[in-house]
Write a protein that holds these residues in place. Structure first.
Motif, PDB file in Angstrom:
ATOM      1  N   THR A 149     -17.032 -29.267  36.891  1.00 57.88           N
ATOM      2  CA  THR A 149     -18.320 -30.764  36.486  1.00 57.88           C
ATOM      3  C   THR A 149     -17.776 -32.111  36.397  1.00 57.88           C
ATOM      4  N   VAL A 150     -17.264 -32.864  36.950  1.00 55.96           N
ATOM      5  CA  VAL A 150     -17.224 -34.613  37.197  1.00 55.96           C
ATOM      6  C   VAL A 150     -18.265 -35.286  36.650  1.00 55.96           C
ATOM      7  N   TYR A 151     -17.139 -35.462  35.253  1.00 52.98           N
ATOM      8  CA  TYR A 151     -18.483 -36.760  34.175  1.00 52.98           C
ATOM      9  C   TYR A 151     -17.453 -38.274  34.912  1.00 52.98           C
ATOM     10  N   GLY A 152     -18.303 -38.356  35.874  1.00 59.98           N
ATOM     11  CA  GLY A 152     -18.436 -39.965  36.247  1.00 59.98           C
ATOM     12  C   GLY A 152     -18.832 -40.991  35.721  1.00 59.98           C
ATOM     13  N   ALA A 153     -18.347 -42.288  35.206  1.00 57.27           N
ATOM     14  CA  ALA A 153     -18.809 -43.888  34.946  1.00 57.27           C
ATOM     15  C   ALA A 153     -19.104 -44.938  36.210  1.00 57.27           C
ATOM     16  N   PHE A 154     -19.995 -45.454  35.990  1.00 52.84           N
ATOM     17  CA  PHE A 154     -20.184 -45.477  38.020  1.00 52.84           C
ATOM     18  C   PHE A 154     -20.688 -47.061  37.124  1.00 52.84           C
ATOM     19  N   SER A 155     -20.615 -48.097  38.058  1.00 49.47           N
ATOM     20  CA  SER A 155     -20.414 -49.779  37.693  1.00 49.47           C
ATOM     21  C   SER A 155     -21.604 -49.615  39.198  1.00 49.47           C
ATOM     22  N   LYS A 156     -22.526 -49.498  39.250  1.00 42.69           N
ATOM     23  CA  LYS A 156     -23.546 -49.135  40.131  1.00 42.69           C
ATOM     24  C   LYS A 156     -23.501 -48.534  41.020  1.00 42.69           C
ATOM     25  N   GLN A 157     -22.722 -48.364  42.878  1.00 43.94           N
ATOM     26  CA  GLN A 157     -22.442 -47.483  43.217  1.00 43.94           C
ATOM     27  C   GLN A 157     -21.039 -47.069  43.245  1.00 43.94           C
ATOM     28  N   GLN A 158     -19.987 -47.389  42.307  1.00 42.65           N
ATOM     29  CA  GLN A 158     -18.732 -47.299  42.326  1.00 42.65           C
ATOM     30  C   GLN A 158     -17.889 -46.566  41.617  1.00 42.65           C
ATOM     31  N   LEU A 159     -17.436 -45.286  41.972  1.00 36.97           N
ATOM     32  CA  LEU A 159     -17.357 -44.456  40.554  1.00 36.97           C
ATOM     33  C   LEU A 159     -16.169 -45.773  39.764  1.00 36.97           C
ATOM     34  N   VAL A 196      -8.105 -37.107  34.844  1.00 30.49           N
ATOM     35  CA  VAL A 196      -9.079 -37.948  34.377  1.00 30.49           C
ATOM     36  C   VAL A 196      -8.529 -38.914  34.297  1.00 30.49           C
ATOM     37  N   SER A 197      -9.340 -39.961  35.132  1.00 26.29           N
ATOM     38  CA  SER A 197      -8.816 -41.475  35.942  1.00 26.29           C
ATOM     39  C   SER A 197      -9.880 -42.701  35.439  1.00 26.29           C
ATOM     40  N   SER A 198      -9.270 -43.378  35.932  1.00 29.26           N
ATOM     41  CA  SER A 198     -10.044 -44.883  35.456  1.00 29.26           C
ATOM     42  C   SER A 198      -9.212 -45.619  36.649  1.00 29.26           C
ATOM     43  N   ASP A 199      -9.956 -46.181  37.648  1.00 29.76           N
ATOM     44  CA  ASP A 199     -10.196 -47.268  38.444  1.00 29.76           C
ATOM     45  C   ASP A 199      -9.248 -48.632  37.625  1.00 29.76           C
ATOM     46  N   PRO A 200      -7.895 -49.626  38.143  1.00 31.83           N
ATOM     47  CA  PRO A 200      -7.690 -50.054  37.795  1.00 31.83           C
ATOM     48  C   PRO A 200      -8.723 -51.178  36.911  1.00 31.83           C
ATOM     49  N   SER A 201      -9.792 -51.424  38.162  1.00 25.07           N
ATOM     50  CA  SER A 201     -10.316 -52.904  37.899  1.00 25.07           C
ATOM     51  C   SER A 201     -11.026 -52.919  36.441  1.00 25.07           C
ATOM     52  N   PHE A 202     -11.458 -51.703  36.114  1.00 23.59           N
ATOM     53  CA  PHE A 202     -12.510 -50.552  34.848  1.00 23.59           C
ATOM     54  C   PHE A 202     -11.742 -50.093  33.603  1.00 23.59           C
ATOM     55  N   ARG A 203     -10.569 -50.085  33.075  1.00 28.77           N
ATOM     56  CA  ARG A 203      -9.709 -49.653  32.561  1.00 28.77           C
ATOM     57  C   ARG A 203      -9.974 -50.333  31.295  1.00 28.77           C
ATOM     58  N   GLY A 204      -9.560 -49.686  30.172  1.00 27.22           N
ATOM     59  CA  GLY A 204     -10.123 -50.289  29.007  1.00 27.22           C
ATOM     60  C   GLY A 204     -10.833 -50.793  28.649  1.00 27.22           C
ATOM     61  N   GLN A 205     -12.397 -50.209  29.319  1.00 33.07           N
ATOM     62  CA  GLN A 205     -13.680 -50.429  28.951  1.00 33.07           C
ATOM     63  C   GLN A 205     -14.617 -49.251  28.588  1.00 33.07           C
ATOM     64  N   GLY A 206     -13.592 -48.709  27.514  1.00 28.75           N
ATOM     65  CA  GLY A 206     -13.797 -47.419  26.652  1.00 28.75           C
ATOM     66  C   GLY A 206     -15.271 -46.244  27.387  1.00 28.75           C
ATOM     67  N   ASN A 207     -15.312 -46.184  28.873  1.00 29.07           N
ATOM     68  CA  ASN A 207     -15.276 -45.069  29.875  1.00 29.07           C
ATOM     69  C   ASN A 207     -15.208 -43.901  29.394  1.00 29.07           C
ATOM     70  N   ILE A 208     -13.153 -43.296  29.000  1.00 30.38           N
ATOM     71  CA  ILE A 208     -12.990 -42.271  29.509  1.00 30.38           C
ATOM     72  C   ILE A 208     -13.697 -41.767  27.937  1.00 30.38           C
ATOM     73  N   ASP A 209     -13.637 -42.444  27.046  1.00 35.28           N
ATOM     74  CA  ASP A 209     -14.395 -42.347  25.444  1.00 35.28           C
ATOM     75  C   ASP A 209     -16.071 -41.654  26.065  1.00 35.28           C
ATOM     76  N   GLN A 210     -16.494 -42.153  26.507  1.00 33.96           N
ATOM     77  CA  GLN A 210     -18.051 -41.740  26.008  1.00 33.96           C
ATOM     78  C   GLN A 210     -17.909 -40.915  27.314  1.00 33.96           C
ATOM     79  N   LEU A 211     -17.247 -40.373  28.276  1.00 38.48           N
ATOM     80  CA  LEU A 211     -17.150 -39.330  29.584  1.00 38.48           C
ATOM     81  C   LEU A 211     -16.435 -37.873  28.724  1.00 38.48           C
TER      82      LEU A 211
END
Length: 389
Positions: free
Chosen positions: A42-52, A78-93
């Motif tokens: 199971t992949v837990y993903g955080a999407f900004s509009k349609q972008q993972l 466990v990974s984040s696009d550099p454009s979205f790091r530091g936004q707490g996405n991994i915490d939520q996932l």
């Protein structure tokens, strides 16, 4: 951000994010392996509009512990696009993943950390170590000739023998993976640069195996398992036979604090031991229900003081010695008590550290009356894990 659970339907985005973050080769072999992993995860993903933007991949696996099988979530990529790091996405996932594990009866989770402090805040703690031998081929110790023989074979011919040896061995049944058919193929099928060798006894029964590769003049042992001393001698001599065709021999394995240096006249002189995988108990009460507590000598309580990402673990659990052992969560207790974090609890209950070490370093608070009982309940053998996620 929109949080989603998915498998292969967002394969392309998931693969591209993982490949960017971990910098593995972008080729057919890696794409096929990643697709196979997603089919079983199971992949837990955080999407900004349609972008993972961020992802956590959780693979349901089973581990062998105390002669029982425990459900475990192996966490990887466990990974984040550099454009979205530091936004707490991994915490939520991570929080969503742990909640799902709790609801689905998963009691343990393992991961290979890029940062121990980063994952410690999610309740994980160092639980497994690894030892690495890296020496000139000419210095690898030889063994006497074995009674049986070693055959090098392809994956399809060797896999049944490897599975049989894994099932018979107790070597990796203290926290190690119960490898399913798909996991074997995911790890070793279609690996063009990997070799497989089986040791057979005089009755033509497999008793040991070796998985290795040869790269840039190095003999790299990936996995080595023996059921008998003859298998050890046969496979060790097989490794030694490469001393003239390779420059170095490298062997990494889970460290169980007993390296058998007494076996050879000239033991290997140097090795590096390093910290490796982390573990966490997802559901403390369910884990205690399966823990081998038959020899419990007196009732006592375990209080987990803080577990914000799995709050169901916070509180006091009484282990009550009656005709039938009872484990119950209570609001208060009059029993002798062990106060411990969820991170130190997994280390203690899996045998990575002793209660005496935790007391010495002031990581726990414990009633002196129950120290000996805890000593007798907890393993004396270090946990071993050979698989990565």
């Amino acid at each position: 951000m929109t949080l989603k659970r998915f498998s292969v339907e967002h394969f392309k985005q998931s693969y591209q994010l993982a490949q960017y973050a971990f910098r593995f080769a972008d080729d057919k072999q890696h794409r096929d392996e990643f697709y196979q992993l997603l089919e079983h995860s199971t992949v837990y993903g955080a999407f900004s509009k349609q972008q993972l933007a961020s992802q956590v991949i959780a693979t349901p696996l089973k581990v062998q512990l105390f002669n029982q099988v425990f459900d475990m979530a192996g966490i990887g990529f466990v990974s984040s696009d550099p454009s979205f790091r530091g936004q707490g996405n991994i915490d939520q996932l991570m929080q969503q993943m742990l909640e799902d594990c709790y609801q689905n009866g998963v009691t343990l989770s393992y991961l290979d950390p890029f940062s121990y402090p980063f994952y410690r805040k999610y309740g994980y703690e160092l639980t497994f170590e690894r030892i690495c031998y890296d020496l000139e081929s000419s210095k690898w110790p030889d063994s006497a000739k074995a009674a049986g023989y070693v055959y090098r074979m392809n994956w399809e011919d060797v896999k049944d023998g490897i599975k049989q040896i894994d099932q018979q061995s107790d070597k990796h049944k203290h926290g190690g993976l119960l490898r399913e058919d798909w996991w074997y193929d995911y790890k070793f099928k279609e690996k063009t640069n990997v070799y497989f060798a089986l040791y057979y006894n005089q009755q033509d029964q497999p008793e040991g195996y070796l998985i290795y590769k040869i790269e840039s003049g190095k003999f790299i042992c990936i996995r080595w398992l023996n059921l008998t001393v003859e298998a050890y001698k046969g496979l060790n001599r097989y490794i030694f036979s490469h001393k003239d065709s390779t420059e170095r021999i490298i062997f990494e394995k889970g460290y169980d604090r007993n390296e058998g240096f007494f076996i050879h006249d000239k033991p290997i002189a140097q090795a590096i031991v390093r910290p490796e995988m982390m573990a966490r108990i997802v559901n403390v009460q369910a884990f205690l229900q399966k823990y081998p507590l038959k020899n419990l000598k007196e009732s006592f309580a375990i209080t987990v003081e803080n577990d914000p990402y799995a709050p169901w673990n916070e509180g006091t659990f009484e282990l009550i010695k009656n005709e039938q052992l009872q484990i119950q969560k209570v609001t208060s207790t009059s029993l002798p008590e062990l106060k411990i974090s969820v991170q130190r609890l997994v280390q203690l209950l899996l045998g990575y550290v002793s209660i005496d070490d935790l007391i010495f370093h002031e990581f726990v608070s414990v009633d002196e009356k129950i120290i000996e009982s805890i000593r007798q309940l907890t393993p004396q053998k270090a946990p071993i894990l050979e698989d990565y996620f």
